[in-house]
Design an enzyme around this catalytic site. Structure first.
Site, short mmCIF file in Angstrom:
data_model
loop_
_atom_site.label_atom_id
_atom_site.label_comp_id
_atom_site.label_asym_id
_atom_site.label_seq_id
_atom_site.Cartn_x
_atom_site.Cartn_y
_atom_site.Cartn_z
N LYS A 39 4.09 0.49 9.89
CA LYS A 39 4.08 1.68 9.34
C LYS A 39 3.21 2.99 10.03
O LYS A 39 4.27 4.61 9.73
CB LYS A 39 3.40 1.31 7.58
CG LYS A 39 4.56 0.95 6.70
CD LYS A 39 3.04 1.55 5.49
CE LYS A 39 2.89 0.09 4.73
NZ LYS A 39 2.19 0.00 3.56
N ARG B 124 4.78 -12.66 9.89
CA ARG B 124 5.69 -12.03 9.84
C ARG B 124 6.63 -11.28 10.76
O ARG B 124 7.29 -12.50 11.77
CB ARG B 124 4.46 -10.31 11.00
CG ARG B 124 3.57 -10.51 10.46
CD ARG B 124 2.77 -9.36 11.38
NE ARG B 124 3.45 -7.75 11.00
CZ ARG B 124 2.87 -6.91 10.35
NH1 ARG B 124 2.13 -7.03 9.66
NH2 ARG B 124 3.35 -5.69 9.93
N GLU C 102 0.82 -0.98 -0.03
CA GLU C 102 0.19 -0.11 -0.12
C GLU C 102 1.22 1.04 0.29
O GLU C 102 1.73 1.14 0.57
CB GLU C 102 -0.80 -0.06 1.34
CG GLU C 102 -2.01 0.66 1.59
CD GLU C 102 -2.88 0.61 2.36
OE1 GLU C 102 -2.92 -0.05 3.32
OE2 GLU C 102 -3.62 2.24 2.83
#
Ligand code: ATP
Ligand code: MG
Length: 560
Positions: A275, A265, A39
């Site tokens: 983020k 992750r 994104e």
């Protein structure tokens, strides 16, 4: 759990690669297509590098291809700057998408048409409830949700409202389009998830064309299907979204049916890979920018001088697992040191200079001594360093009243200056405050090159620079950004390391180091690995410490 052990991927294999191999063997797929779907709402971090290396790596290893697709469905947070940085960072890591660069926004028209299709088939409805009411009526893990009062709206009315949402008739938040699945589902993601929301926002690519934007869940799987992705790899938190991913593929006239696979992750000690946190660190000025060398961003690693091959090696060593864990940051540092030790040429720099006058060295005389550029690589050659009456050594390398185990310079003690001579301290000069500002020494001319013909030994070899033939430099010594192994993402400011940056503005470096514009990492002997920083000016070069020399991680591994 903290992982330091390399996992199966060291052998080049992991459960995802096994699945890919099996799908090729069985003929389920003839060509593998993966994607990396960032994104564009921030810079990439080393967690993304894991996903990049996996997706692009699989494409390379199995002769398939990997798309770079921007998941640009939330225009309020997305910017062109991020789109550009993400492309640069993927390239820097050594991967390439060729011509396969896509944007979810390329599919907005098709996604919209499909949404109308869902409405017509009775699988979606427009809900007029507020965001808060929707949240409350969704229920909890232990309680079922409640049906929306708008759930049984007739198809015609849904279609009319959805078209008017698209036309921009309603303000933000007035209505949403929801899938009609099951408000009592044990999986909250299946309780009539939102497919479209109203958002009057300018989009970096589609401009002001759209007043509604698809949700992640709606856009993601359908984009995968449009692109013919065979293996859609994501992180574990999306495991519970898989039933929705499959429900949508099943209800829509998609051209292919990708399969979603989840992996753990990457988490690293002393590091936050979110983020949201990284954006805050930049916005609130806790770091100098996205590429601050303390940041775990790809841009930060690059500026810090970390070679991309070290990042790839790290990713390879940690492997791909199905269970979340935390990797010791020492493993990353180990990979960086291991590579730089082989590649970095040696130079000398004095971080905190202390002047030394060699009293028995003739005034005005200068001689050139030979220094080796790399101890294990003769091809790296040698260079010449001037030796004269006035030198600099490191302040730390002298003690007037040393404790027992201090073998470096102290009054009466003899040490070796690397590539030069043995010297002995004969006097100490102090300022009014009682601080040592200069040393008086003698040298032994018979020890040229660093060895005594009579075989006498010294216990320390020190780096040094000739006072006249050196240049001033600023040296930035970076340490962990966080002081705790497991910083609290919710209150990360409290866990920041107040000593994460030390600026040494009076450092000295070899003339050749100052004059070179190379951005190759060097080892400053006994100090660590350093790289020229872009803040350098013609008058004063700036060097960033990539990493220190000390290898605490290797010791821990040896201990087991
Ligand atoms: P963040 O959680 O840091 O905000 P994100 O997951 O929202 O990141 P995206 O741009 O959506 O960021 O991520 C792109 C891809 O990278 C996704 O497939 C995501 O699963 C993967 N990814 C993100 N963070 C990690 C991580 N720490 N380890 C492995 N993969 C990750
Ligand atoms: Mg995401």
């Amino acid at each position: 759990m903290t992982t330091t052990e390399p996992t199966t991927a060291e052998a080049g294999r992991d459960f995802i690669r096994d699945i890919v191999q099996a799908d090729l063997d069985s003929g389920k797929h003839s060509r593998i297509v993966t994607r990396f779907p960032p994104e564009p709402n921030g810079y990439l971090h080393i967690g993304h590098a894991k996903s990049i290396a996996l997706n692009f790596g699989i494409a390379q290893e199995f002769a398939g291809k990997c798309h770079l697709r921007f998941d640009d469905t939330n225009p309020t947070k997305e910017e062109q700057e991020y789109i550009d940085s993400i492309q640069a960072d993927v390239h820097w890591l050594g991967y390439d998408w060729g011509t396969d660069l896509y944007y979810a926004s390329d599919y907005f028209e098709r996604l919209y048409d499909w949404a109308e299709g869902l409405i017509k088939a009775g699988h979606a409805y427009v809900d007029d409830q507020s965001q808060e009411a929707i949240r409350v009526s969704r229920g909890t893990l232990t309680e079922p949700g409640k049906n929306s009062p708008f759930r049984e709206r007739p198809v015609g009315e849904n279609l009319d409202l959805f078209r008017r949402m698209k036309a921009g008739e309603f303000p933000n938040g007035a209505r949403v389009l929801r899938a009609k699945i099951d408000m009592a589902s044990g999986n909250i993601n299946m309780r009539d998830p939102v497919l479209y929301r109203i958002l009057h926002a300018h989009h970096p690519r589609t401009g002001d064309k759209w007043s509604i934007y698809p949700s992640y869940d709606y856009a993601h799987g359908q984009s995968d299907a449009i692109e013919g992705i065979t293996h859609s790899i994501c992180t574990l938190e999306f495991e519970d979204h898989r039933p929705l991913y499959e429900w949508l593929l099943d209800k829509l006239p998609v051209p292919s049916k990708p399969r979603q696979y989840e992996m753990a992750r990457l988490n690293i000690t002393y590091t936050l890979l979110s983020k949201r946190v990284l954006t805050k660190l930049v916005q609130d000025g806790h770091v100098a920018g996205w590429d601050d060398p303390r940041m775990p961003t790809i841009a930060g690693l690059k500026r810090r001088g970390v070679p991309p091959a070290a990042v790839r090696e790290f990713i390879k060593r940690i492997g791909v697992a199905k269970a979340n864990s935390v990797v010791d940051v020492g493993m990353l540092e180990f990979c960086i040191r291991e590579l730089l030790n082989k590649t970095a040429e040696r130079r000398m720099a004095v971080l905190r200079p202390l002047k030394v006058v060699i009293e028995n060295y003739p005034e005005g005389q200068v001689e050139e001594l030979e220094a080796v550029n790399h101890p294990d690589n003769p091809d790296a050659g040698t260079r010449r360093i001037a030796f004269g009456r006035e030198l600099y050594i490191e302040q730390d390398d002298f003690m007037e009243n040393p404790p027992k185990k201090f073998f470096r310079l102290s009054p009466g003690n003899e040490v070796r200056l690397r590539y030069a001579y043995f010297i002995k301290c004969t006097g100490v000069i102090k300022n009014a405050a009682g601080e040592v500002v200069e040393l008086r020494c003698t040298y032994d001319p018979a020890t040229k090159g660093g060895n005594a013909p009579d075989g006498r030994k010294v216990k320390a070899t020190m780096h040094w620079l000739p006072a006249a033939q050196t240049r001033p430099a600023e040296i930035r010594v970076y340490n962990q950004l966080f002081a705790k192994p497991n910083p609290d993402a919710g209150n990360f400011v409290a866990d920041l390391n107040p000593q994460s940056l030390e600026v040494l503005s009076d450092a000295r470096v070899e003339v050749g180091v100052a004059e070179s514009n190379s951005n190759e990492v060097m080892q400053f002997e006994r100090q660590g690995y350093f790289v020229r920083d872009e803040d350098s000016t013609p008058d004063k070069p700036v060097f960033t410490r990539t990493i220190g020399l000390r290898d605490t991680f290797a010791k821990e591994v040896a201990k087991g």
